[in-house]
Design a protein around this motif. Structure first.
Motif, PDB file in Angstrom:
ATOM      1  N   GLY A 113       0.794  -1.225   0.000  1.00  0.00           N
ATOM      2  CA  GLY A 113       0.000   0.000   0.000  1.00  0.00           C
ATOM      3  C   GLY A 113       0.821   1.266   0.000  1.00  0.00           C
ATOM      4  O   GLY A 113       0.267   2.366   0.116  1.00  0.00           O
ATOM      5  N   ASN A 117      -1.649   3.251   3.986  1.00  0.00           N
ATOM      6  CA  ASN A 117      -2.719   2.506   4.644  1.00  0.00           C
ATOM      7  C   ASN A 117      -2.891   3.032   6.062  1.00  0.00           C
ATOM      8  O   ASN A 117      -1.995   3.660   6.623  1.00  0.00           O
ATOM      9  CB  ASN A 117      -2.399   1.005   4.768  1.00  0.00           C
ATOM     10  CG  ASN A 117      -1.524   0.448   3.670  1.00  0.00           C
ATOM     11  OD1 ASN A 117      -0.443   0.945   3.409  1.00  0.00           O
ATOM     12  ND2 ASN A 117      -1.969  -0.604   3.048  1.00  0.00           N
ATOM     13  N   GLN A 270      -6.949  -0.047  -8.710  1.00  0.00           N
ATOM     14  CA  GLN A 270      -6.023  -1.119  -9.072  1.00  0.00           C
ATOM     15  C   GLN A 270      -6.395  -1.717 -10.427  1.00  0.00           C
ATOM     16  O   GLN A 270      -7.542  -2.098 -10.653  1.00  0.00           O
ATOM     17  CB  GLN A 270      -6.055  -2.223  -8.010  1.00  0.00           C
ATOM     18  CG  GLN A 270      -5.074  -3.346  -8.287  1.00  0.00           C
ATOM     19  CD  GLN A 270      -5.039  -4.345  -7.154  1.00  0.00           C
ATOM     20  OE1 GLN A 270      -5.875  -5.234  -7.076  1.00  0.00           O
ATOM     21  NE2 GLN A 270      -4.067  -4.208  -6.252  1.00  0.00           N
ATOM     22  N   MET A 390      -9.197   1.091  -4.260  1.00  0.00           N
ATOM     23  CA  MET A 390      -8.638   1.204  -2.911  1.00  0.00           C
ATOM     24  C   MET A 390      -9.295   2.339  -2.133  1.00  0.00           C
ATOM     25  O   MET A 390      -9.306   2.340  -0.906  1.00  0.00           O
ATOM     26  CB  MET A 390      -7.128   1.439  -2.974  1.00  0.00           C
ATOM     27  CG  MET A 390      -6.301   0.178  -3.128  1.00  0.00           C
ATOM     28  SD  MET A 390      -6.383  -0.532  -4.779  1.00  0.00           S
ATOM     29  CE  MET A 390      -5.438   0.636  -5.744  1.00  0.00           C
ATOM     30  N   GLU A 412     -15.446  -3.197   0.189  1.00  0.00           N
ATOM     31  CA  GLU A 412     -14.800  -2.356  -0.822  1.00  0.00           C
ATOM     32  C   GLU A 412     -15.370  -0.943  -0.841  1.00  0.00           C
ATOM     33  O   GLU A 412     -14.797  -0.052  -1.471  1.00  0.00           O
ATOM     34  CB  GLU A 412     -14.921  -2.996  -2.205  1.00  0.00           C
ATOM     35  CG  GLU A 412     -13.969  -2.399  -3.226  1.00  0.00           C
ATOM     36  CD  GLU A 412     -14.020  -3.081  -4.581  1.00  0.00           C
ATOM     37  OE1 GLU A 412     -13.449  -2.518  -5.532  1.00  0.00           O
ATOM     38  OE2 GLU A 412     -14.627  -4.166  -4.694  1.00  0.00           O
ATOM     39  N   HIS A 418      -6.059  -0.752   2.232  1.00  0.00           N
ATOM     40  CA  HIS A 418      -5.169  -1.162   1.141  1.00  0.00           C
ATOM     41  C   HIS A 418      -4.215  -0.070   0.667  1.00  0.00           C
ATOM     42  O   HIS A 418      -3.317  -0.355  -0.124  1.00  0.00           O
ATOM     43  CB  HIS A 418      -6.009  -1.670  -0.035  1.00  0.00           C
ATOM     44  CG  HIS A 418      -7.012  -2.702   0.367  1.00  0.00           C
ATOM     45  ND1 HIS A 418      -6.641  -3.925   0.881  1.00  0.00           N
ATOM     46  CD2 HIS A 418      -8.372  -2.673   0.382  1.00  0.00           C
ATOM     47  CE1 HIS A 418      -7.736  -4.614   1.176  1.00  0.00           C
ATOM     48  NE2 HIS A 418      -8.789  -3.874   0.895  1.00  0.00           N
ATOM     49  N   ASN A 421      -2.278   0.493  -3.091  1.00  0.00           N
ATOM     50  CA  ASN A 421      -2.380  -0.716  -3.920  1.00  0.00           C
ATOM     51  C   ASN A 421      -2.730  -1.888  -3.031  1.00  0.00           C
ATOM     52  O   ASN A 421      -2.115  -2.085  -1.986  1.00  0.00           O
ATOM     53  CB  ASN A 421      -1.062  -0.981  -4.650  1.00  0.00           C
ATOM     54  CG  ASN A 421      -1.236  -1.871  -5.863  1.00  0.00           C
ATOM     55  OD1 ASN A 421      -2.301  -1.907  -6.473  1.00  0.00           O
ATOM     56  ND2 ASN A 421      -0.195  -2.587  -6.218  1.00  0.00           N
ATOM     57  N   ARG A 422      -3.707  -2.689  -3.453  1.00  0.00           N
ATOM     58  CA  ARG A 422      -4.159  -3.807  -2.611  1.00  0.00           C
ATOM     59  C   ARG A 422      -3.305  -5.044  -2.825  1.00  0.00           C
ATOM     60  O   ARG A 422      -3.004  -5.427  -3.951  1.00  0.00           O
ATOM     61  CB  ARG A 422      -5.622  -4.141  -2.912  1.00  0.00           C
ATOM     62  CG  ARG A 422      -6.139  -5.323  -2.100  1.00  0.00           C
ATOM     63  CD  ARG A 422      -7.620  -5.521  -2.278  1.00  0.00           C
ATOM     64  NE  ARG A 422      -7.991  -5.940  -3.617  1.00  0.00           N
ATOM     65  CZ  ARG A 422      -7.917  -7.194  -4.078  1.00  0.00           C
ATOM     66  NH1 ARG A 422      -7.431  -8.152  -3.304  1.00  0.00           N
ATOM     67  NH2 ARG A 422      -8.306  -7.477  -5.301  1.00  0.00           N
ATOM     68  N   SER A 427      -8.762  -8.643  -0.056  1.00  0.00           N
ATOM     69  CA  SER A 427     -10.113  -8.059  -0.134  1.00  0.00           C
ATOM     70  C   SER A 427     -11.117  -8.893   0.639  1.00  0.00           C
ATOM     71  O   SER A 427     -11.919  -8.362   1.410  1.00  0.00           O
ATOM     72  CB  SER A 427     -10.550  -7.916  -1.594  1.00  0.00           C
ATOM     73  OG  SER A 427     -10.556  -9.161  -2.257  1.00  0.00           O
TER      74      SER A 427
END
Length: 615
Positions: A113, A117, A270, A390, A412, A418, A421-422, A427
């Motif tokens: 992340g 995050n 993403q 994200m 979500e 995240h 970037n997850r 998820s």
């Protein structure tokens, strides 16, 4: 004249228990309101909007505390986007790699992340995940097993150890089926084919929600002590995406924004490296996900020249580097003329035999076999596809609460876990852990009696019903066509690579799309054109936030890549927040907190996956 339609029978519970939910029909004798627009009125303690894993897990926790929620689904029972989460779910069980633990899982998540995050949220999720996996196991989920009977775990990109638990390549489907079965056991009320179009909120507190029944078109007003948004993300506003058709169009974020909540990190979308690509698959399959599990089981990427190009971009982690790294590598190969005629690259796992693929990747193998491709014999054509958002609603990770009283969010729909970037496999983990957190907290609030709607909110509901009623009309623009144009706009101006020039162009083009959206040709409420018109309003809101955020963030971080600012900037190690005020859309920034000492030690140890362990 009032509607006499009874509540739809609940797939989560026996039909005879529906009467436990209080109903009232709006009539001229209603002492609380005298609406001019006929609608059905439903009063519940807690309303959960979204029937995927996040909504279901929240509902289960509430029911375990003897609080009866009502779960609202936009589609038929069991038909939620969770089923497309194929490859697996992360938990540091250590079944394959005993040295793994939750602190390393947290460190991997923060690194992926790019350290924007929320560390407390990350640690909550990673610490609790082993218990959530064991819970699913107790509830009957049939995980793949090692030879000695433990839950099997495999590699996913950018993970230091094998920690992704799975059921072949149908993990999301298995999780949702397990949760639905548990919800049925607890007799949790559920209502399907309901589209929520607005939250009832004065900007400080939420009182319920309004919408309509997509089966017969009648209006609905839900009053609730608390509302939980579990409505998914917004990656579906791009044309090439891995979501199901007409889903992940930003309704959760847009509903919360309109209600007064803060949104965060909307610029981070993403792009999964491997979405289906190529004429042989047909338009219906374009962009659909080829799960990361294919690469996790040894799949390799080749350009049209037959070169295994990830050797140039990431010689140590190869195809299992972070998703943003692999997606940009593929995009560069295509841009520089080494892609296929269709504008993709090749993903090959033909060095594995058919029996292995049918055991570990059954859905992928079957899908491509039906399309005339034997993955045990030949490669498949892929290219990046919008996959996950994200960003979303800003929440307190101890409770799931938003900035609006009595409004919660999970899954979500939220931001913060995240970062930029997850990490693949996180998820589904987030939905289970935070679903339980939200359920625990809302149950502890001890809401008593029937919720009451202030007169101002009754008037707001009636005004919104009038707006919906007037939506059907004979304009000149097809809502689906305008949505398609929006997707094209975002692909061009806010895709994998962005610039100030592209985002400005996108915002200017967005104004023209808004003009088109004011002249829609919309049919009856039971038709798809009406739903597309509602989706369009949500998507336009989120698209504007995304474009403005992408322009505002003058750096490259994770999934957000600015070719005019290609380096990550320490000055931008912060979250960008969005809120609607009297002055319009406003921006602010917050700085993420520091992780705990235990996670800091795991970060300092600098664990990293070595791809070549797979060979």
């Amino acid at each position: 004249m009032t509607h006499t339609n009874e509540q739809q029978s609940s797939p989560f519970q026996d039909e005879n228990s529906v009467g436990r939910i209080h109903h009232a029909r709006s009539t001229e004798d209603d002492t609380r309101a005298s609406p001019a627009v006929d609608h059905e009125h439903v009063s519940v303690p807690v309303l959960i909007i979204g029937a995927g894993a996040a909504g279901a897990r929240t509902a289960i926790e509430l029911a375990k505390h003897d609080v009866e929620p009502l779960v609202i689904g936009k589609r038929a029972h069991g038909d939620a986007h969770t089923t497309l989460a194929a490859g697996g779910i992360n938990a540091a069980l250590g079944n394959r790699d005993p040295e793994d633990d939750w602190q390393i899982h947290a460190a991997d998540t923060l690194k992926e992340g790019h350290f924007i995050n929320d560390p407390a949220g990350v640690e909550t999720v990673t610490n609790a995940m082993p218990d959530r996996i064991r819970e699913l196991e107790e509830w009957g989920m049939s995980f793949n097993r090692t030879e000695d009977g433990k839950i099997e775990q495999r590699y996913f990109g950018a993970q230091s150890f094998r920690r992704t638990c799975f059921v072949g390549d149908q993990t999301g489907k298995a999780i949702l089926e397990t949760l639905v079965s548990k919800a049925q056991e607890l007799e949790i009320p559920y209502r399907e084919n309901v589209m929520i179009t607005k939250l009832l909120s004065d900007g400080e507190r939420v009182y319920g929600a309004i919408g309509y029944d997509t089966d017969d078109g009648h209006f609905l007003r839900f009053e609730a002590h608390a509302v939980v948004l579990a409505a998914g993300g917004y990656s579906g506003i791009y044309n090439r995406h891995s979501s199901r058709i007409d889903e992940n169009n930003g309704d959760g974020a847009a509903l919360a924004y309109d209600a007064g909540a803060r949104l965060m990190d909307i610029e981070f979308v993403q792009f999964h490296p491997t979405g289906m690509m190529g004429d042989r698959y047909g338009e219906d399959w374009d962009g659909r996900l080829v799960t990361e599990a294919v690469r996790g089981e040894g799949g390799r990427l080749f350009n049209a020249r037959g070169e295994r190009f990830m050797e140039r971009y990431s010689p140590d982690q190869m195809e299992l580097d972070a998703r943003d790294v692999v997606a940009r590598a593929i995009a560069q190969e295509i841009r520089e003329g080494r892609g296929t005629e269709n504008g993709g690259v090749y993903l090959d796992i033909s060095h594995k035999d058919q029996e292995f693929l049918q055991e570990r990747l059954p859905r992928m193998y079957e899908r491509f076999a039906e399309l005339g491709v034997d993955m045990a014999e030949e490669s498949v054509e892929v290219a990046p596809t919008a996959h996950y958002s994200m960003g979303g609603v800003e929440v307190d990770f101890e409770t799931g609460a938003t900035a609006v009283e009595n409004l919660y969010a999970v899954g979500e729909t939220i931001a913060g876990i995240h970062g930029a970037n997850r990490l693949g496999g996180n998820s589904l983990a987030e939905t289970l852990v935070l679903g339980k957190v939200v359920g625990d907290h809302v149950a502890d609030e001890s809401y008593i009696g029937a919720p009451e709607l202030p007169e101002s909110q009754q008037r707001a509901a009636d005004e919104h019903f009038r707006t919906l009623k007037a939506l059907s009309g004979q304009g000149s623009e097809d809502p689906q066509a305008v949505l398609q144009a929006l997707g094209d706009l975002l692909e061009e101006t806010a895709g994998i690579i962005r610039t100030e020039e592209s985002t400005n162009k996108g915002l200017k083009s967005l104004e023209a799309l808004r003009d088109r959206a004011d002249d829609l040709m919309v049919g009856e409420r039971t038709g798809r054109s009406f739903e597309y018109a509602i989706d369009l309003e949500f998507s336009l809101t989120v698209a504007e936030l995304l474009l403005k955020g992408a322009r505002e963030r003058t750096e490259s971080r994770g999934a957000h890549f600015r070719s005019d600012y290609p380096e990550e900037s320490e000055a931008w190690r912060k979250n960008l927040t969005y809120r609607e005020t009297e002055e319009g859309m406003t921006f602010d920034t917050t700085t993420p907190r520091d992780p705990s000492e235990a996670v800091r030690k795991a970060l300092d140890a600098d664990y990293e996956l070595d791809y070549h362990q797979l060979e």
